[in-house]
Scaffold this active site. Structure first.
Site, PDB file in Angstrom:
ATOM      1  CB  THR A  93      -0.915  -0.012   1.249  1.00  0.00           C
ATOM      2  OG1 THR A  93      -1.654  -1.234   1.233  1.00  0.00           O
ATOM      3  CG2 THR A  93      -1.866   1.164   1.249  1.00  0.00           C
ATOM      4  CG  ASN A 223      -6.566 -11.922  -2.073  1.00  0.00           C
ATOM      5  OD1 ASN A 223      -6.697 -13.147  -2.075  1.00  0.00           O
ATOM      6  ND2 ASN A 223      -5.392 -11.342  -2.161  1.00  0.00           N
ATOM      7  CG  PHE A 225     -15.901 -12.832  -3.320  1.00  0.00           C
ATOM      8  CD1 PHE A 225     -15.868 -11.589  -3.937  1.00  0.00           C
ATOM      9  CD2 PHE A 225     -17.012 -13.632  -3.515  1.00  0.00           C
ATOM     10  CE1 PHE A 225     -16.930 -11.149  -4.715  1.00  0.00           C
ATOM     11  CE2 PHE A 225     -18.075 -13.202  -4.290  1.00  0.00           C
ATOM     12  CZ  PHE A 225     -18.042 -11.963  -4.887  1.00  0.00           C
ATOM     13  CB  CYS A 275      -2.379 -10.287   0.030  1.00  0.00           C
ATOM     14  SG  CYS A 275      -0.699 -10.477  -0.584  1.00  0.00           S
ATOM     15  CE  LYS A 338      -2.395 -19.703   6.157  1.00  0.00           C
ATOM     16  NZ  LYS A 338      -2.711 -19.851   4.708  1.00  0.00           N
TER      17      LYS A 338
HETATM   18  P1  NAD Z   1       7.871 -10.264  -1.179  1.00  0.00           P
HETATM   19  O1  NAD Z   1       8.064  -8.962  -0.534  1.00  0.00           O
HETATM   20  O2  NAD Z   1       8.021 -11.529  -0.377  1.00  0.00           O
HETATM   21  O3  NAD Z   1       8.823 -10.407  -2.452  1.00  0.00           O
HETATM   22  C1  NAD Z   1       8.984  -9.419  -3.409  1.00  0.00           C
HETATM   23  C2  NAD Z   1      10.456  -9.345  -3.779  1.00  0.00           C
HETATM   24  O4  NAD Z   1      10.618  -8.452  -4.882  1.00  0.00           O
HETATM   25  C3  NAD Z   1      11.351  -8.811  -2.658  1.00  0.00           C
HETATM   26  O5  NAD Z   1      12.335  -9.785  -2.331  1.00  0.00           O
HETATM   27  C4  NAD Z   1      11.976  -7.548  -3.262  1.00  0.00           C
HETATM   28  O6  NAD Z   1      13.316  -7.341  -2.848  1.00  0.00           O
HETATM   29  C5  NAD Z   1      11.895  -7.851  -4.748  1.00  0.00           C
HETATM   30  N1  NAD Z   1      11.988  -6.667  -5.595  1.00  0.00           N
HETATM   31  C6  NAD Z   1      11.363  -5.465  -5.464  1.00  0.00           C
HETATM   32  N2  NAD Z   1      11.724  -4.640  -6.480  1.00  0.00           N
HETATM   33  C7  NAD Z   1      12.587  -5.328  -7.272  1.00  0.00           C
HETATM   34  C8  NAD Z   1      13.278  -5.031  -8.473  1.00  0.00           C
HETATM   35  N3  NAD Z   1      13.167  -3.837  -9.081  1.00  0.00           N
HETATM   36  N4  NAD Z   1      14.093  -5.966  -9.005  1.00  0.00           N
HETATM   37  C9  NAD Z   1      14.220  -7.180  -8.410  1.00  0.00           C
HETATM   38  N5  NAD Z   1      13.583  -7.527  -7.274  1.00  0.00           N
HETATM   39  C10 NAD Z   1      12.759  -6.614  -6.711  1.00  0.00           C
HETATM   40  O7  NAD Z   1       6.405 -10.232  -1.821  1.00  0.00           O
HETATM   41  P2  NAD Z   1       5.434 -11.463  -2.112  1.00  0.00           P
HETATM   42  O8  NAD Z   1       4.695 -11.820  -0.855  1.00  0.00           O
HETATM   43  O9  NAD Z   1       6.192 -12.516  -2.862  1.00  0.00           O
HETATM   44  O10 NAD Z   1       4.378 -10.762  -3.062  1.00  0.00           O
HETATM   45  C11 NAD Z   1       4.702 -10.422  -4.394  1.00  0.00           C
HETATM   46  C12 NAD Z   1       3.411 -10.089  -5.130  1.00  0.00           C
HETATM   47  O11 NAD Z   1       2.568 -11.250  -5.162  1.00  0.00           O
HETATM   48  C13 NAD Z   1       2.573  -8.995  -4.465  1.00  0.00           C
HETATM   49  O12 NAD Z   1       1.959  -8.233  -5.470  1.00  0.00           O
HETATM   50  C14 NAD Z   1       1.525  -9.773  -3.683  1.00  0.00           C
HETATM   51  O13 NAD Z   1       0.336  -9.037  -3.537  1.00  0.00           O
HETATM   52  C15 NAD Z   1       1.297 -10.962  -4.579  1.00  0.00           C
HETATM   53  N6  NAD Z   1       0.839 -12.176  -3.893  1.00  0.00           N
HETATM   54  C16 NAD Z   1       1.376 -12.553  -2.695  1.00  0.00           C
HETATM   55  C17 NAD Z   1       0.959 -13.734  -2.084  1.00  0.00           C
HETATM   56  C18 NAD Z   1       1.533 -14.195  -0.775  1.00  0.00           C
HETATM   57  O14 NAD Z   1       1.054 -15.204  -0.248  1.00  0.00           O
HETATM   58  N7  NAD Z   1       2.529 -13.556  -0.198  1.00  0.00           N
HETATM   59  C19 NAD Z   1       0.025 -14.551  -2.726  1.00  0.00           C
HETATM   60  C20 NAD Z   1      -0.493 -14.143  -3.959  1.00  0.00           C
HETATM   61  C21 NAD Z   1      -0.076 -12.958  -4.535  1.00  0.00           C
HETATM   62  C1  UGA Z   2      -4.629 -15.300   0.914  1.00  0.00           C
HETATM   63  C2  UGA Z   2      -5.524 -16.079  -0.059  1.00  0.00           C
HETATM   64  O1  UGA Z   2      -6.089 -17.207   0.626  1.00  0.00           O
HETATM   65  C3  UGA Z   2      -4.740 -16.540  -1.270  1.00  0.00           C
HETATM   66  O2  UGA Z   2      -5.611 -17.172  -2.206  1.00  0.00           O
HETATM   67  C4  UGA Z   2      -4.068 -15.331  -1.923  1.00  0.00           C
HETATM   68  O3  UGA Z   2      -3.278 -15.753  -3.024  1.00  0.00           O
HETATM   69  C5  UGA Z   2      -3.193 -14.633  -0.898  1.00  0.00           C
HETATM   70  O4  UGA Z   2      -4.011 -14.227   0.231  1.00  0.00           O
HETATM   71  C6  UGA Z   2      -2.542 -13.385  -1.421  1.00  0.00           C
HETATM   72  O5  UGA Z   2      -2.998 -12.791  -2.371  1.00  0.00           O
HETATM   73  O6  UGA Z   2      -1.566 -13.032  -0.762  1.00  0.00           O
HETATM   74  P1  UGA Z   2      -2.894 -15.956   2.803  1.00  0.00           P
HETATM   75  O7  UGA Z   2      -3.022 -14.532   3.213  1.00  0.00           O
HETATM   76  O8  UGA Z   2      -1.533 -16.513   2.626  1.00  0.00           O
HETATM   77  O9  UGA Z   2      -3.657 -16.212   1.416  1.00  0.00           O
HETATM   78  O10 UGA Z   2      -3.627 -16.879   3.881  1.00  0.00           O
HETATM   79  P2  UGA Z   2      -5.164 -17.248   4.164  1.00  0.00           P
HETATM   80  O11 UGA Z   2      -5.234 -18.698   4.402  1.00  0.00           O
HETATM   81  O12 UGA Z   2      -6.082 -16.687   3.171  1.00  0.00           O
HETATM   82  O13 UGA Z   2      -5.423 -16.529   5.560  1.00  0.00           O
HETATM   83  C7  UGA Z   2      -5.484 -15.118   5.659  1.00  0.00           C
HETATM   84  C8  UGA Z   2      -5.879 -14.720   7.061  1.00  0.00           C
HETATM   85  O14 UGA Z   2      -7.249 -15.065   7.325  1.00  0.00           O
HETATM   86  C9  UGA Z   2      -5.082 -15.426   8.157  1.00  0.00           C
HETATM   87  O15 UGA Z   2      -4.805 -14.517   9.187  1.00  0.00           O
HETATM   88  C10 UGA Z   2      -6.014 -16.512   8.625  1.00  0.00           C
HETATM   89  O16 UGA Z   2      -5.755 -16.943   9.928  1.00  0.00           O
HETATM   90  C11 UGA Z   2      -7.344 -15.799   8.522  1.00  0.00           C
HETATM   91  N1  UGA Z   2      -8.513 -16.705   8.422  1.00  0.00           N
HETATM   92  C12 UGA Z   2      -8.625 -17.560   7.379  1.00  0.00           C
HETATM   93  C13 UGA Z   2      -9.532 -16.624   9.377  1.00  0.00           C
HETATM   94  O17 UGA Z   2      -9.452 -15.813  10.327  1.00  0.00           O
HETATM   95  N2  UGA Z   2     -10.622 -17.437   9.248  1.00  0.00           N
HETATM   96  C14 UGA Z   2     -10.751 -18.320   8.210  1.00  0.00           C
HETATM   97  O18 UGA Z   2     -11.781 -19.022   8.140  1.00  0.00           O
HETATM   98  C15 UGA Z   2      -9.726 -18.375   7.257  1.00  0.00           C
END
Ligand code: NAD
Ligand code: UGA
Length: 459
Positions: A93, A223, A225, A275, A338
């Site tokens: 954000t 997300n 939903f 996220c 989690k």
């Molecule tokens: P993260 O912070 O773990 O990883 C992102 C990486 O990108 C960092 O290591 C950072 O150093 C690197 N980076 C930033 N700018 C860069 C650049 N110019 N060149 C090279 N590397 C660079 O983030 P994340 O959790 O992997 O999330 C990445 C994206 O995926 C986000 O948009 C997030 O919303 C989305 N997403 C995350 C999850 C999740 O479970 N964490 C799930 C689905 C989608």
């Molecule tokens: C979530 C989505 O589930 C993924 O599909 C998505 O890709 C991801 O966000 C993302 O965009 O980063 P994540 O945040 O890793 O995944 O974990 P979740 O299992 O969704 O849990 C999110 C939070 O909700 C946790 O704090 C969990 O404890 C809480 N939760 C989950 C509840 O409080 N109640 C529930 O019934 C389920």
């Protein structure tokens, strides 16, 4: 279709590396490189001590690293050689300027686009893996087309739906893979090449294709939903506590209707993670941008209920413990957002810890994987904080235990032993509804769970 390719992923985080590791495992014919600007992280990915904990990840990384999966900080040559580039950088954000606190901060993403343009000498498919506002692909194309070179870039949207703690399982057996493309002949051809990559292990019927804006928007909406379901059941939990209904029974009664479904109806201390909040804020921002204020208010309500739920949890603790927490010792069981992850980003435990410190409580934090992150999250806060690996040590001398993460280990503890070492009256606040509440009550605890009548020892 499956001729050897060079695949690059920019961003070696929670999404980039697990995704590339699974691609590497299923596509030995392709050479996959993951790059990052964070040299320490890359060194860790190349070492025996990986930078993140994710069940099953270490085994895969160790099996494919150095064979067809490589980690590097040398970004320009990696861009030059790649046929397909996944962009998986963080999109937090925005904290400044217009849209501060709501819009997505696209600075990392835009720098990546410019870098791709600067170092490319041949045409490439660019895959948006990061979660981005709808219409970002248009901005990406404008940057990449700005140089007017004969090099062609086809931008695809391929958002990631994995959840932390089950990332490998989710990547191995996804409910769906979503690929959005421009509906031109070039866009559709690029889309088909990405479909072919996933077909190495994902059944074709699980690969959904769509127009690029639907794909970008679907990720934010998915997300929203999921989070909306949690806020719905959490709002119900507040009503259960007032009326004698039990939220677990209500969730079962409602969720067994196949049109509703049982998943994501666990009432809790509130959702966390990197996220849900940022993506809903982004959705709210986009709705407001288009003047859709009623739609924006609707989604904003999901966040408001989440904050209310965590605050309500703390106020319940305060109210139950005679309206003072001053100098009381409270053991926090779990700090990760989690179970099965060390990630603490936006964990409700951060807010709970902060609020308890404001009440002058002494807090002792225990977590199987997240203590290092917890230390960083709470650095700078004044108050009495201890970190303990062992939950029995954390609870010794405590007035209360608050369960904040649903780690399995907390279900199986010897609570008679724990109770014997606590101050009396002893309280347990189960913010995840994972413990056997009647059994704890019989042992002598005052038990407070989310959305259930308290089981107290008081007359
Ligand atoms: P993260 O912070 O773990 O990883 C992102 C990486 O990108 C960092 O290591 C950072 O150093 C690197 N980076 C930033 N700018 C860069 C650049 N110019 N060149 C090279 N590397 C660079 O983030 P994340 O959790 O992997 O999330 C990445 C994206 O995926 C986000 O948009 C997030 O919303 C989305 N997403 C995350 C999850 C999740 O479970 N964490 C799930 C689905 C989608
Ligand atoms: C979530 C989505 O589930 C993924 O599909 C998505 O890709 C991801 O966000 C993302 O965009 O980063 P994540 O945040 O890793 O995944 O974990 P979740 O299992 O969704 O849990 C999110 C939070 O909700 C946790 O704090 C969990 O404890 C809480 N939760 C989950 C509840 O409080 N109640 C529930 O019934 C389920």
């Amino acid at each position: 279709m499956n001729a050897p390719k060079k695949i690059l992923c920019i961003g070696a985080g929670y999404v980039g590396t697990p995704t590339m590791a699974v691609i590497a495992r299923h596509c030995p014919q392709h050479r996959i490189t993951v790059v990052d600007i964070n040299a320490e992280k890359i060194a860790q990915w190349n070492s025996d001590s990986l930078p993140i904990f994710e069940p099953g990840l270490e085994e895969i990384v160790k099996a494919v690293r150095g064979k067809n999966l490589f980690f590097s900080t040398d970004i320009p040559p990696a861009i030059r050689e790649a046929d397909i580039i996944f962009v998986s950088v963080n999109t937090p954000t925005k904290q400044f300027g217009a849209g501060a606190g709501m819009a997505a901060d696209l600075q990392y993403w835009e720098k990546t686009a410019r870098q791709i343009l600067e170092h490319s000498k041949s045409s490439k498919i660019i895959v948006e893996k990061s979660t981005l506002p709808v219409k970002t692909a248009q901005a990406m194309e404008r940057i990449l087309d700005a140089a007017e070179t004969p090099i062609r870039f086809d931008v695809l949207s391929n958002p990631e739906f994995l959840a932390e703690g089950t990332a490998i399982e989710d990547l191995e057996h996804p409910d769906r893979v979503l690929i959005g493309s421009q509906e031109t002949s070039e866009g559709l051809a690029a889309r088909d090449r990405l479909v072919a990559l996933y077909e190495n292990w994902v059944p074709r019927e699980r690969i959904i294709t769509s127009n690029i804006w639907s794909s970008e928007l679907s990720k934010l909406v998915a997300n929203a939903f999921l989070a909306q379901r949690i806020s719905s059941i959490n709002a119900v939990s507040a009503l259960c506590e007032k009326t004698g209904a039990d939220v677990t029974e209500v969730a079962l009664a409602v969720g067994t209707d196949h049109r509703v479904g049982r998943h994501f109806l666990n009432a809790s201390v509130g959702f966390g993670g990197s996220c849900f909040k940022k993506d809903i804020l982004n959705l709210v921002y986009i709705c407001r941008h288009y003047g859709l204020h009623e739609a924006a208010d609707y989604w904003n309500g999901v966040l408001r209920i989440n904050e209310y739920q965590t605050e309500r949890f703390v106020l319940n603790m305060l109210g139950s413990m005679h309206n003072t927490l001053s100098d009381k010792q409270i053991a926090l069981f779990g700090f990760a957002f989690k179970a099965n992850t060390g990630d603490t980003r936006e964990s409700p435990a951060i807010l709970v810890a902060r609020r308890l410190l404001e009440e002058k409580a002494r807090i002792v934090i225990t977590d199987p994987k997240a203590l290092e992150n917890a230390r960083k999250d709470l650095a700078g806060l004044s108050g009495r904080i201890r970190f303990e690996n062992d939950p029995y040590t954390a609870a010794a001398g405590a007035d209360a235990i608050a369960v904040l993460t649903e780690w399995d280990v907390y279900r199986g503890l010897d609570y008679a032993r724990i109770l014997a070492a606590m101050n009396k009256p002893a309280f347990i606040f189960d913010g995840r509804n994972i413990l056997d509440h009647p059994a704890l009550h019989r042992l002598g605890f005052n038990v407070y769970a989310v959305g259930k009548a308290p089981l107290t020892r008081f007359g």
